[in-house]
Design an enzyme around this catalytic site. Structure first.
Site, PDB file in Angstrom:
ATOM      1  N   THR A  28     -10.170  10.179  -0.234  1.00  0.00           N
ATOM      2  CA  THR A  28      -9.340  10.505  -1.399  1.00  0.00           C
ATOM      3  C   THR A  28      -9.828   9.826  -2.668  1.00  0.00           C
ATOM      4  O   THR A  28     -10.088  10.477  -3.672  1.00  0.00           O
ATOM      5  CB  THR A  28      -7.878  10.116  -1.140  1.00  0.00           C
ATOM      6  OG1 THR A  28      -7.467  10.628   0.129  1.00  0.00           O
ATOM      7  CG2 THR A  28      -6.971  10.667  -2.222  1.00  0.00           C
ATOM      8  N   TRP A  38      -3.770  13.645   1.818  1.00  0.00           N
ATOM      9  CA  TRP A  38      -5.149  13.538   2.288  1.00  0.00           C
ATOM     10  C   TRP A  38      -5.325  12.451   3.342  1.00  0.00           C
ATOM     11  O   TRP A  38      -6.279  12.499   4.102  1.00  0.00           O
ATOM     12  CB  TRP A  38      -6.097  13.330   1.107  1.00  0.00           C
ATOM     13  CG  TRP A  38      -6.412  14.629   0.404  1.00  0.00           C
ATOM     14  CD1 TRP A  38      -5.755  15.816   0.525  1.00  0.00           C
ATOM     15  CD2 TRP A  38      -7.478  14.850  -0.519  1.00  0.00           C
ATOM     16  NE1 TRP A  38      -6.329  16.768  -0.268  1.00  0.00           N
ATOM     17  CE2 TRP A  38      -7.390  16.209  -0.926  1.00  0.00           C
ATOM     18  CE3 TRP A  38      -8.476  14.050  -1.058  1.00  0.00           C
ATOM     19  CZ2 TRP A  38      -8.281  16.765  -1.846  1.00  0.00           C
ATOM     20  CZ3 TRP A  38      -9.367  14.613  -1.973  1.00  0.00           C
ATOM     21  CH2 TRP A  38      -9.261  15.955  -2.358  1.00  0.00           C
ATOM     22  N   ASN A  39      -4.429  11.465   3.396  1.00  0.00           N
ATOM     23  CA  ASN A  39      -4.410  10.586   4.573  1.00  0.00           C
ATOM     24  C   ASN A  39      -4.147  11.429   5.813  1.00  0.00           C
ATOM     25  O   ASN A  39      -4.824  11.291   6.836  1.00  0.00           O
ATOM     26  CB  ASN A  39      -3.306   9.527   4.471  1.00  0.00           C
ATOM     27  CG  ASN A  39      -3.563   8.438   3.461  1.00  0.00           C
ATOM     28  OD1 ASN A  39      -2.620   7.966   2.833  1.00  0.00           O
ATOM     29  ND2 ASN A  39      -4.806   8.023   3.285  1.00  0.00           N
ATOM     30  N   GLN A  64       1.925   7.223   3.291  1.00  0.00           N
ATOM     31  CA  GLN A  64       0.951   8.233   3.699  1.00  0.00           C
ATOM     32  C   GLN A  64       0.844   9.344   2.651  1.00  0.00           C
ATOM     33  O   GLN A  64       1.852   9.900   2.208  1.00  0.00           O
ATOM     34  CB  GLN A  64       1.352   8.843   5.031  1.00  0.00           C
ATOM     35  CG  GLN A  64       0.349   9.858   5.571  1.00  0.00           C
ATOM     36  CD  GLN A  64       0.921  10.688   6.705  1.00  0.00           C
ATOM     37  OE1 GLN A  64       1.860  11.469   6.523  1.00  0.00           O
ATOM     38  NE2 GLN A  64       0.373  10.501   7.905  1.00  0.00           N
ATOM     39  N   HIS A  87     -13.508   4.216  -5.451  1.00  0.00           N
ATOM     40  CA  HIS A  87     -14.055   5.552  -5.674  1.00  0.00           C
ATOM     41  C   HIS A  87     -15.094   5.844  -4.585  1.00  0.00           C
ATOM     42  O   HIS A  87     -16.057   5.089  -4.415  1.00  0.00           O
ATOM     43  CB  HIS A  87     -14.700   5.654  -7.058  1.00  0.00           C
ATOM     44  CG  HIS A  87     -14.928   7.058  -7.493  1.00  0.00           C
ATOM     45  ND1 HIS A  87     -15.845   7.892  -6.877  1.00  0.00           N
ATOM     46  CD2 HIS A  87     -14.349   7.802  -8.461  1.00  0.00           C
ATOM     47  CE1 HIS A  87     -15.816   9.069  -7.450  1.00  0.00           C
ATOM     48  NE2 HIS A  87     -14.920   9.048  -8.423  1.00  0.00           N
ATOM     49  N   LYS A  91     -13.253  13.337   7.006  1.00  0.00           N
ATOM     50  CA  LYS A  91     -13.991  12.174   7.502  1.00  0.00           C
ATOM     51  C   LYS A  91     -14.728  12.466   8.807  1.00  0.00           C
ATOM     52  O   LYS A  91     -15.872  12.036   9.001  1.00  0.00           O
ATOM     53  CB  LYS A  91     -13.039  10.995   7.673  1.00  0.00           C
ATOM     54  CG  LYS A  91     -12.464  10.515   6.354  1.00  0.00           C
ATOM     55  CD  LYS A  91     -11.411   9.439   6.556  1.00  0.00           C
ATOM     56  CE  LYS A  91     -10.795   9.050   5.218  1.00  0.00           C
ATOM     57  NZ  LYS A  91      -9.709   8.070   5.381  1.00  0.00           N
ATOM     58  N   ARG A 123       0.844  -1.189   0.000  1.00  0.00           N
ATOM     59  CA  ARG A 123       0.000   0.000   0.000  1.00  0.00           C
ATOM     60  C   ARG A 123       0.885   1.246   0.000  1.00  0.00           C
ATOM     61  O   ARG A 123       1.915   1.290   0.682  1.00  0.00           O
ATOM     62  CB  ARG A 123      -0.906   0.018   1.233  1.00  0.00           C
ATOM     63  CG  ARG A 123      -1.873   1.193   1.212  1.00  0.00           C
ATOM     64  CD  ARG A 123      -2.713   1.267   2.462  1.00  0.00           C
ATOM     65  NE  ARG A 123      -3.507   2.496   2.466  1.00  0.00           N
ATOM     66  CZ  ARG A 123      -4.143   2.985   3.513  1.00  0.00           C
ATOM     67  NH1 ARG A 123      -4.100   2.337   4.667  1.00  0.00           N
ATOM     68  NH2 ARG A 123      -4.819   4.120   3.419  1.00  0.00           N
ATOM     69  N   HIS A 124       0.492   2.244  -0.783  1.00  0.00           N
ATOM     70  CA  HIS A 124       1.282   3.471  -0.879  1.00  0.00           C
ATOM     71  C   HIS A 124       1.531   4.083   0.501  1.00  0.00           C
ATOM     72  O   HIS A 124       0.760   3.885   1.443  1.00  0.00           O
ATOM     73  CB  HIS A 124       0.590   4.491  -1.791  1.00  0.00           C
ATOM     74  CG  HIS A 124      -0.721   4.982  -1.262  1.00  0.00           C
ATOM     75  ND1 HIS A 124      -0.843   5.946  -0.285  1.00  0.00           N
ATOM     76  CD2 HIS A 124      -1.988   4.650  -1.591  1.00  0.00           C
ATOM     77  CE1 HIS A 124      -2.101   6.182  -0.025  1.00  0.00           C
ATOM     78  NE2 HIS A 124      -2.832   5.403  -0.805  1.00  0.00           N
ATOM     79  N   ARG A 127       0.394   8.741  -5.980  1.00  0.00           N
ATOM     80  CA  ARG A 127       0.870   8.307  -4.663  1.00  0.00           C
ATOM     81  C   ARG A 127       1.318   6.847  -4.684  1.00  0.00           C
ATOM     82  O   ARG A 127       2.276   6.488  -3.990  1.00  0.00           O
ATOM     83  CB  ARG A 127      -0.208   8.536  -3.602  1.00  0.00           C
ATOM     84  CG  ARG A 127      -1.548   7.854  -3.838  1.00  0.00           C
ATOM     85  CD  ARG A 127      -2.578   8.429  -2.866  1.00  0.00           C
ATOM     86  NE  ARG A 127      -3.891   7.794  -2.901  1.00  0.00           N
ATOM     87  CZ  ARG A 127      -4.877   8.117  -3.729  1.00  0.00           C
ATOM     88  NH1 ARG A 127      -4.682   9.061  -4.635  1.00  0.00           N
ATOM     89  NH2 ARG A 127      -6.055   7.511  -3.663  1.00  0.00           N
TER      90      ARG A 127
END
Length: 251
Positions: free
Chosen positions: A22, A15-16, A12, A90, A99, A9-10, A61
């Site tokens: 995102t 927007w994290n 941070q 999405h 959030k 997983r990419h 990212r």
């Protein structure tokens, strides 16, 4: 014949850090995200992994995470394929929203349903918005009808699986070693498929940023062994941090 698949997983993203939904919006890695990507490369190098090919999404990212990891491994020559089917889930009309504020506005229970139910997507993105994928030139080669306006995890899995069957599985059956750098939900979809995780359990799986998840597969692509590289407690803490985000979730 055995094969190895690594899911990453990419690191941070901005927007994290800002705790925003995102999805398909292209946002950069933070300094911490870049450090996570390099650390992933060091972990992979320490395992002596040599990749035959790498795959990533159309979002920077994930692409930059892959570049940094391969650079740290001194394997910048590895062939890379970018594909929209590996993009993040999405988030529809929630895209870009904070959030915590979204939970205050719509209620935590409703946001939890949108985030964590397996098959209930958020409301679709408004077609006039600039961040509608149909307005993004990188997808001009696609029929607009295949581009999502919103997705549940179930819909994300349905989008990702053709890439597994068409691109990843054939190479793995040849004994190749592959690296896939993508996103929390597109990788969650692959984990669900590989580990045959039930619908009501996969939504509770949290994939930490920047920690490689290695699978060893047999000649029928059944999982022989899997696990995160590096310190197990650190990986668990990183996964818990994802789960504990206000209004939480992946992006």
């Amino acid at each position: 014949m055995s094969s190895t698949l690594v899911l990453l997983r990419h690191g941070q993203s901005q927007w994290n850090l800002e705790n925003r939904f995102t999805g398909w919006v292209d946002v950069p890695l933070t300094g911490q995200g870049e450090a996570e990507a390099r650390e992933a490369g060091r972990l992979l190098a320490a395992e002596g992994l040599r990749f035959d090919a790498a795959h990533t999404s159309m979002l920077s990212r994930a692409i930059h995470t892959l570049w940094l990891a391969l650079g740290e491994m001194d394997q910048p020559w590895v062939p890379v394929t970018r594909h929209w089917r590996l993009n993040e889930r999405h988030y529809g009309a929630l895209t870009g929203l904070d959030k915590a504020e979204t939970a205050e506005r719509h209620g935590e229970d409703q946001v939890h349903v949108w985030r964590r139910s397996y098959d209930i997507p958020p409301p679709p993105i408004e077609p006039e918005r600039d961040d509608d994928p149909c307005r993004d030139p990188r997808y001009d080669f696609l029929d607009d009808r295949v581009l999502p306006a919103t997705e549940s995890l179930k819909l994300t899995l349905e989008r990702v699986l053709p890439y597994w069957h068409d691109a990843l599985a054939p190479a793995l059956k040849q004994g190749r070693t592959l690296l896939v750098a993508a996103h929390g939900n597109s990788l969650r979809a692959l984990v669900k498929y590989l580990d045959d995780v039930p619908d009501d359990e996969i939504t509770q799986l949290n994939i930490p940023t920047g920690v490689p998840l290695r699978y060893r597969l047999d000649d029928r692509l059944r999982v022989v062994e899997s696990g995160y590289l590096g310190d197990a407690d650190k990986a668990a803490a990183a996964a818990a941090a994802v789960a504990n985000q206000a209004g939480g979730g992946t992006a």
